[in-house]
Design an enzyme around this catalytic site. Sequence first.
Site, PDB file in Angstrom:
ATOM      1  NE  ARG A 101      -4.126  -1.830   1.978  1.00 18.04           N
ATOM      2  CZ  ARG A 101      -4.071  -2.848   2.846  1.00 18.04           C
ATOM      3  NH1 ARG A 101      -3.141  -2.861   3.775  1.00 18.04           N
ATOM      4  NH2 ARG A 101      -4.943  -3.819   2.776  1.00 18.04           N
ATOM      5  CE  LYS A 123      -1.907  13.348 -14.921  1.00 21.53           C
ATOM      6  NZ  LYS A 123      -2.249  13.415 -16.345  1.00 21.53           N
ATOM      7  CD  GLU A 165       5.423  16.785 -23.702  1.00 18.33           C
ATOM      8  OE1 GLU A 165       4.619  17.669 -23.340  1.00 18.33           O
ATOM      9  OE2 GLU A 165       5.064  15.645 -24.091  1.00 18.33           O
ATOM     10  CE  LYS A 207       3.542  17.388 -14.564  1.00 19.98           C
ATOM     11  NZ  LYS A 207       3.376  16.194 -15.357  1.00 19.98           N
ATOM     12  CD  GLU A 217      -5.324  15.705 -16.164  1.00 18.24           C
ATOM     13  OE1 GLU A 217      -5.979  14.707 -16.396  1.00 18.24           O
ATOM     14  OE2 GLU A 217      -4.192  15.908 -16.621  1.00 18.24           O
ATOM     15  NE  ARG A 221      -1.301  16.808 -13.470  1.00 16.41           N
ATOM     16  CZ  ARG A 221      -0.697  16.025 -12.597  1.00 16.41           C
ATOM     17  NH1 ARG A 221      -1.055  16.047 -11.334  1.00 16.41           N
ATOM     18  NH2 ARG A 221       0.263  15.219 -12.983  1.00 16.41           N
ATOM     19  CG  ASN A 225      -3.884  17.209 -21.141  1.00 19.11           C
ATOM     20  OD1 ASN A 225      -2.899  16.490 -20.982  1.00 19.11           O
ATOM     21  ND2 ASN A 225      -4.934  17.161 -20.354  1.00 19.11           N
ATOM     22  CG  HIS A 228      -0.456  16.300 -24.885  1.00 23.13           C
ATOM     23  ND1 HIS A 228       0.335  17.411 -25.034  1.00 23.13           N
ATOM     24  CD2 HIS A 228       0.332  15.374 -24.285  1.00 23.13           C
ATOM     25  CE1 HIS A 228       1.525  17.171 -24.526  1.00 23.13           C
ATOM     26  NE2 HIS A 228       1.557  15.934 -24.067  1.00 23.13           N
ATOM     27  CG  HIS A 232      -2.776  11.685 -26.548  1.00 20.51           C
ATOM     28  ND1 HIS A 232      -3.396  12.260 -25.474  1.00 20.51           N
ATOM     29  CD2 HIS A 232      -1.506  11.440 -26.151  1.00 20.51           C
ATOM     30  CE1 HIS A 232      -2.544  12.358 -24.464  1.00 20.51           C
ATOM     31  NE2 HIS A 232      -1.383  11.874 -24.848  1.00 20.51           N
ATOM     32  CG  HIS A 245       4.277  11.793 -26.016  1.00 25.99           C
ATOM     33  ND1 HIS A 245       2.918  11.749 -26.187  1.00 25.99           N
ATOM     34  CD2 HIS A 245       4.500  12.803 -25.136  1.00 25.99           C
ATOM     35  CE1 HIS A 245       2.344  12.680 -25.443  1.00 25.99           C
ATOM     36  NE2 HIS A 245       3.295  13.328 -24.793  1.00 25.99           N
TER      37      HIS A 245
HETATM   38  N1  LIG Z   1       3.438  10.532 -15.409  1.00 24.96           N
HETATM   39  C1  LIG Z   1       3.320  11.609 -16.169  1.00 24.96           C
HETATM   40  O1  LIG Z   1       2.829  12.660 -15.747  1.00 24.96           O
HETATM   41  C2  LIG Z   1       3.832  11.543 -17.570  1.00 24.96           C
HETATM   42  C3  LIG Z   1       4.012  12.722 -18.309  1.00 24.96           C
HETATM   43  C4  LIG Z   1       4.556  12.628 -19.587  1.00 24.96           C
HETATM   44  C5  LIG Z   1       4.900  11.395 -20.099  1.00 24.96           C
HETATM   45  N2  LIG Z   1       4.686  10.266 -19.365  1.00 24.96           N
HETATM   46  C6  LIG Z   1       5.055   8.943 -19.871  1.00 24.96           C
HETATM   47  O2  LIG Z   1       6.452   8.924 -20.081  1.00 24.96           O
HETATM   48  C7  LIG Z   1       6.761   7.982 -21.087  1.00 24.96           C
HETATM   49  C8  LIG Z   1       7.747   8.590 -22.054  1.00 24.96           C
HETATM   50  O3  LIG Z   1       8.894   8.942 -21.336  1.00 24.96           O
HETATM   51  P1  LIG Z   1      10.303   9.135 -22.053  1.00 24.96           P
HETATM   52  O4  LIG Z   1      10.126   9.983 -23.230  1.00 24.96           O
HETATM   53  O5  LIG Z   1      11.257   9.521 -20.999  1.00 24.96           O
HETATM   54  O6  LIG Z   1      10.573   7.673 -22.629  1.00 24.96           O
HETATM   55  P2  LIG Z   1      11.438   6.416 -22.137  1.00 24.96           P
HETATM   56  O7  LIG Z   1      11.400   6.240 -20.675  1.00 24.96           O
HETATM   57  O8  LIG Z   1      10.994   5.271 -22.970  1.00 24.96           O
HETATM   58  O9  LIG Z   1      12.921   6.828 -22.561  1.00 24.96           O
HETATM   59  C9  LIG Z   1      13.217   7.004 -23.914  1.00 24.96           C
HETATM   60  C10 LIG Z   1      14.438   6.178 -24.336  1.00 24.96           C
HETATM   61  O10 LIG Z   1      15.608   6.787 -23.807  1.00 24.96           O
HETATM   62  C11 LIG Z   1      16.385   5.821 -23.105  1.00 24.96           C
HETATM   63  N3  LIG Z   1      17.073   6.581 -22.068  1.00 24.96           N
HETATM   64  C12 LIG Z   1      16.552   7.058 -20.917  1.00 24.96           C
HETATM   65  N4  LIG Z   1      17.457   7.832 -20.306  1.00 24.96           N
HETATM   66  C13 LIG Z   1      18.569   7.828 -21.061  1.00 24.96           C
HETATM   67  C14 LIG Z   1      19.823   8.468 -20.959  1.00 24.96           C
HETATM   68  N5  LIG Z   1      20.126   9.300 -19.954  1.00 24.96           N
HETATM   69  N6  LIG Z   1      20.740   8.237 -21.939  1.00 24.96           N
HETATM   70  C15 LIG Z   1      20.429   7.429 -22.993  1.00 24.96           C
HETATM   71  N7  LIG Z   1      19.244   6.829 -23.156  1.00 24.96           N
HETATM   72  C16 LIG Z   1      18.330   7.021 -22.196  1.00 24.96           C
HETATM   73  C17 LIG Z   1      15.395   4.794 -22.637  1.00 24.96           C
HETATM   74  O11 LIG Z   1      16.000   3.554 -22.404  1.00 24.96           O
HETATM   75  C18 LIG Z   1      14.435   4.748 -23.829  1.00 24.96           C
HETATM   76  O12 LIG Z   1      14.962   3.921 -24.821  1.00 24.96           O
HETATM   77  C19 LIG Z   1       5.435   7.587 -21.738  1.00 24.96           C
HETATM   78  O13 LIG Z   1       5.076   6.315 -21.299  1.00 24.96           O
HETATM   79  C20 LIG Z   1       4.460   8.624 -21.202  1.00 24.96           C
HETATM   80  O14 LIG Z   1       3.149   8.119 -21.084  1.00 24.96           O
HETATM   81  C21 LIG Z   1       4.174  10.329 -18.115  1.00 24.96           C
HETATM   82 ZN   LIG Z   2       3.286  14.910 -23.379  1.00 27.48          ZN
END
Ligand SMILES: NC(=O)c1ccc[n+]([C@@H]2O[C@H](COP(=O)([O-])OP(=O)(O)OC[C@H]3O[C@@H](n4cnc5c(N)ncnc54)[C@H](O)[C@@H]3O)[C@@H](O)[C@H]2O)c1
Ligand SMILES: [Zn+2]
Length: 354
Positions: A101, A123, A165, A207, A217, A221, A225, A228, A232, A245
């Site tokens: 939990r 999130k 972003e 942010k 949200e 917040r 989007n 987005h 999306h 993305h």
């Molecule tokens: N929780 C939230 O509020 C929120 C907000 C925006 C996005 N997201 C989520 O985040 C995800 C996308 O995140 P992302 O763009 O970081 O993608 P990711 O975590 O897949 O990383 C992108 C790539 O970079 C590589 N990588 C990471 N750090 C590295 C580094 N320092 N050097 C070299 N390679 C590295 C990873 O292995 C991966 O191949 C999505 O699933 C999205 O839904 C969540």
């Molecule tokens: Zn985004």
Amino acid sequence: MAKVPELAERAGLDPGPALVVTDEHVADLHLGELMEAFGARSWKPRPLVVAPGEASKSMDTYSLVMDWALGVGITRQTPVFALGGGVVGDLAGFAAATLLRGLPLVQIPTTVVAQVDSALGGKTGINHGVGKNLIGAFYPPRLVVSDWGLLRTLFRSEVRAGCAEIIKHGLVADRPLATRLQRDLGSLMGLRDPIAPELLRDAAAVKATIVSGDEREAGRRALLNFGHTFGHAIEKVAGYGRILHGEAVALGMRAALHLSASLKAGSPLAPEADLPAPFAEADALVRDLRIRTTLDGLETPELMVAMQSDKKRAAAGLRFIVLDDIGAGRVADGVPVEMVEAAWAYARRVGAGG
Ligand SMILES: NC(=O)c1ccc[n+]([C@@H]2O[C@H](COP(=O)([O-])OP(=O)(O)OC[C@H]3O[C@@H](n4cnc5c(N)ncnc54)[C@H](O)[C@@H]3O)[C@@H](O)[C@H]2O)c1
Ligand SMILES: [Zn+2]
């Protein structure tokens, strides 16, 4: 990164057993340094390395994390350190939220997206066959440690997509940030010191400010989007994983800027026309990311359908985030379909800009 254990202790975590979740890419590049730092201060970290990529935000990988964590033995005090991008942060965050939990969570974001967006705001979650991020929890981390030096090992395309972003943050809520980006986008994308770390820090602050007071949200917040709803739909119709993305969001922001201009004019703007001020200025900033994504091969009717099934849609009509001005985003409900179609046509003509 050497400071992580000390910062964790200052945040009230006791040195001892800890779980570290990361992915293969990040493990190869940066896990050793973190393990060394822990070793120097009598922590006993246990790493779990998952496969890189969105596919790891799955029930299967979540289940693997549960088996592993419960197998190695944990107590309510065992912290989870999420070392990686948004995928690792969302997955490990959700695991931390649900194990016993709730275990203390420390985010160590290693991508631009994670440092300015996903590691902040609490999130967490995983995907389901029905859609992205449908299983999750709001679970704020105890601590976020952002080291911009870790970004140097990222692919340029990942940096660029993350910068989309950052531009978004400026456009919806921070005019001065947008102005600095107009001048310094090149330095940011080149990760040049000291401009890049300053911009990253200030984009993260946008942010943090927006989400504080609106954790679930309900209000401001939603501004995050911007671009987005279009983005999306692009990701969905193109097929998840085909484009980054942030690339979809960049193109989505250009559509959203066209829509903003139509709403201000009170009728759909011609897709062939240049955008009026101040939207043209904002549009040029997105274009300067030089992202090459286009709508080629994606049909507008399909994009319209995909947009309507977005989980963030409002019950009544189409809801979008639009700009009144640079730095001033707002929610627009009941947007006429013709304006949305004109925005798609504009995005189709101009592409993301590369
Ligand atoms: N929780 C939230 O509020 C929120 C907000 C925006 C996005 N997201 C989520 O985040 C995800 C996308 O995140 P992302 O763009 O970081 O993608 P990711 O975590 O897949 O990383 C992108 C790539 O970079 C590589 N990588 C990471 N750090 C590295 C580094 N320092 N050097 C070299 N390679 C590295 C990873 O292995 C991966 O191949 C999505 O699933 C999205 O839904 C969540
Ligand atoms: Zn985004």
